[in-house]
Each structure stands twice: as structure tokens, then as C-alpha cells.
Design an enzyme around this catalytic site. Sequence first.
Site, PDB file in Angstrom:
ATOM      1  N   LEU A 192     -11.080   2.065 -17.968  1.00 37.80           N
ATOM      2  CA  LEU A 192     -10.034   1.052 -17.828  1.00 37.80           C
ATOM      3  C   LEU A 192      -9.494   1.102 -16.408  1.00 37.80           C
ATOM      4  O   LEU A 192      -9.309   2.184 -15.855  1.00 37.80           O
ATOM      5  CB  LEU A 192      -8.871   1.356 -18.789  1.00 37.80           C
ATOM      6  CG  LEU A 192      -9.177   1.413 -20.266  1.00 37.80           C
ATOM      7  CD1 LEU A 192      -8.040   2.094 -21.006  1.00 37.80           C
ATOM      8  CD2 LEU A 192      -9.383   0.011 -20.801  1.00 37.80           C
TER       9      LEU A 192
ATOM     10  N   HIS B 202      -4.395  -8.533 -18.041  1.00 39.59           N
ATOM     11  CA  HIS B 202      -5.267  -8.535 -19.208  1.00 39.59           C
ATOM     12  C   HIS B 202      -6.180  -7.316 -19.178  1.00 39.59           C
ATOM     13  O   HIS B 202      -7.239  -7.329 -18.556  1.00 39.59           O
ATOM     14  CB  HIS B 202      -6.089  -9.820 -19.261  1.00 39.59           C
ATOM     15  CG  HIS B 202      -6.651 -10.089 -20.613  1.00 39.59           C
ATOM     16  ND1 HIS B 202      -7.114 -11.322 -20.976  1.00 39.59           N
ATOM     17  CD2 HIS B 202      -6.831  -9.316 -21.704  1.00 39.59           C
ATOM     18  CE1 HIS B 202      -7.557 -11.282 -22.224  1.00 39.59           C
ATOM     19  NE2 HIS B 202      -7.399 -10.067 -22.672  1.00 39.59           N
ATOM     20  N   LEU B 203      -5.762  -6.291 -19.871  1.00 39.37           N
ATOM     21  CA  LEU B 203      -6.504  -5.051 -19.960  1.00 39.37           C
ATOM     22  C   LEU B 203      -7.890  -5.287 -20.563  1.00 39.37           C
ATOM     23  O   LEU B 203      -8.045  -6.113 -21.459  1.00 39.37           O
ATOM     24  CB  LEU B 203      -5.693  -4.106 -20.855  1.00 39.37           C
ATOM     25  CG  LEU B 203      -6.287  -2.782 -21.256  1.00 39.37           C
ATOM     26  CD1 LEU B 203      -5.196  -1.752 -21.273  1.00 39.37           C
ATOM     27  CD2 LEU B 203      -6.954  -2.878 -22.597  1.00 39.37           C
ATOM     28  N   HIS B 204      -8.874  -4.587 -20.065  1.00 41.42           N
ATOM     29  CA  HIS B 204     -10.222  -4.642 -20.629  1.00 41.42           C
ATOM     30  C   HIS B 204     -10.912  -3.310 -20.361  1.00 41.42           C
ATOM     31  O   HIS B 204     -10.545  -2.582 -19.447  1.00 41.42           O
ATOM     32  CB  HIS B 204     -11.030  -5.812 -20.058  1.00 41.42           C
ATOM     33  CG  HIS B 204     -11.057  -5.869 -18.577  1.00 41.42           C
ATOM     34  ND1 HIS B 204     -10.043  -6.438 -17.836  1.00 41.42           N
ATOM     35  CD2 HIS B 204     -11.965  -5.422 -17.684  1.00 41.42           C
ATOM     36  CE1 HIS B 204     -10.322  -6.336 -16.547  1.00 41.42           C
ATOM     37  NE2 HIS B 204     -11.482  -5.727 -16.435  1.00 41.42           N
ATOM     38  N   LEU B 205     -11.884  -2.999 -21.178  1.00 40.84           N
ATOM     39  CA  LEU B 205     -12.609  -1.732 -21.113  1.00 40.84           C
ATOM     40  C   LEU B 205     -14.025  -1.988 -20.606  1.00 40.84           C
ATOM     41  O   LEU B 205     -14.771  -2.767 -21.205  1.00 40.84           O
ATOM     42  CB  LEU B 205     -12.661  -1.096 -22.509  1.00 40.84           C
ATOM     43  CG  LEU B 205     -13.415   0.220 -22.665  1.00 40.84           C
ATOM     44  CD1 LEU B 205     -12.702   1.337 -21.908  1.00 40.84           C
ATOM     45  CD2 LEU B 205     -13.512   0.572 -24.145  1.00 40.84           C
TER      46      LEU B 205
END
Length: 111
Positions: free
Chosen positions: A46, A59-62
Amino acid sequence: MVVPYVHGSSLSALDTRVTHEMMDIARQTESLFNELYTPHGMNFGLNLGKAAGAGIAGHLHLHALPRWIGDTNFMTTVGETRVLPESLQITWKRMRESHAWQSWHSGRNLR
């Protein structure tokens, strides 16, 4: 890449159901990578906040990346470019046809 539908800039900003679903999808991604590419390892990560390299700060994303011994090259380290072993369309097709995908998504109506 694992991207939740809910926008949030940090893990603590997301409901635990969302973070648990992200980890469940990460687990499935691990199975897919193992089946499709037999990598020597994997990176899951992340980037939280602009200073950490978040391209979409709100907008968090992995990120999920299969890795192989010796796969670091000038394209990544100097050219700041990622080289994919195939087009994203082919990757998507292979994922959907894989045993791991079929077993995980049986009974679901996904795009």
C-alpha cells in the site's frame, strides 16, 4: 491491484469489512499468481499518502506483484517503467479461466 469500491485514504478510514475483503482478495490473488505464473515470491503493498507515492491520494488500493529471482532490471530501477510479461487483456483472460478463479467465484455473477 486490489481497489475497494469505497473511497478512503487510509486503512483506519475504511470499515473493517472492507479491509477484510481486501485481504481475502489478496489471498485469492496469491493463489491466482501461483497457478498462472509460478513466481518465486510476491509483493503486496500500500502507498498511503502523497509522500509514500500514492497516485490517487484519496483512494487506497493494494498493489500485487509476482516476483522472480533476478527480475530487477534497468527498466524498473532506472527507466521508471514496468515491463509486463503479457498484455492486461491476456492476463485478465488467463485469470478468469484459471482453476483458482473458477473455484473462488463459483456461484457469483462477476464481470
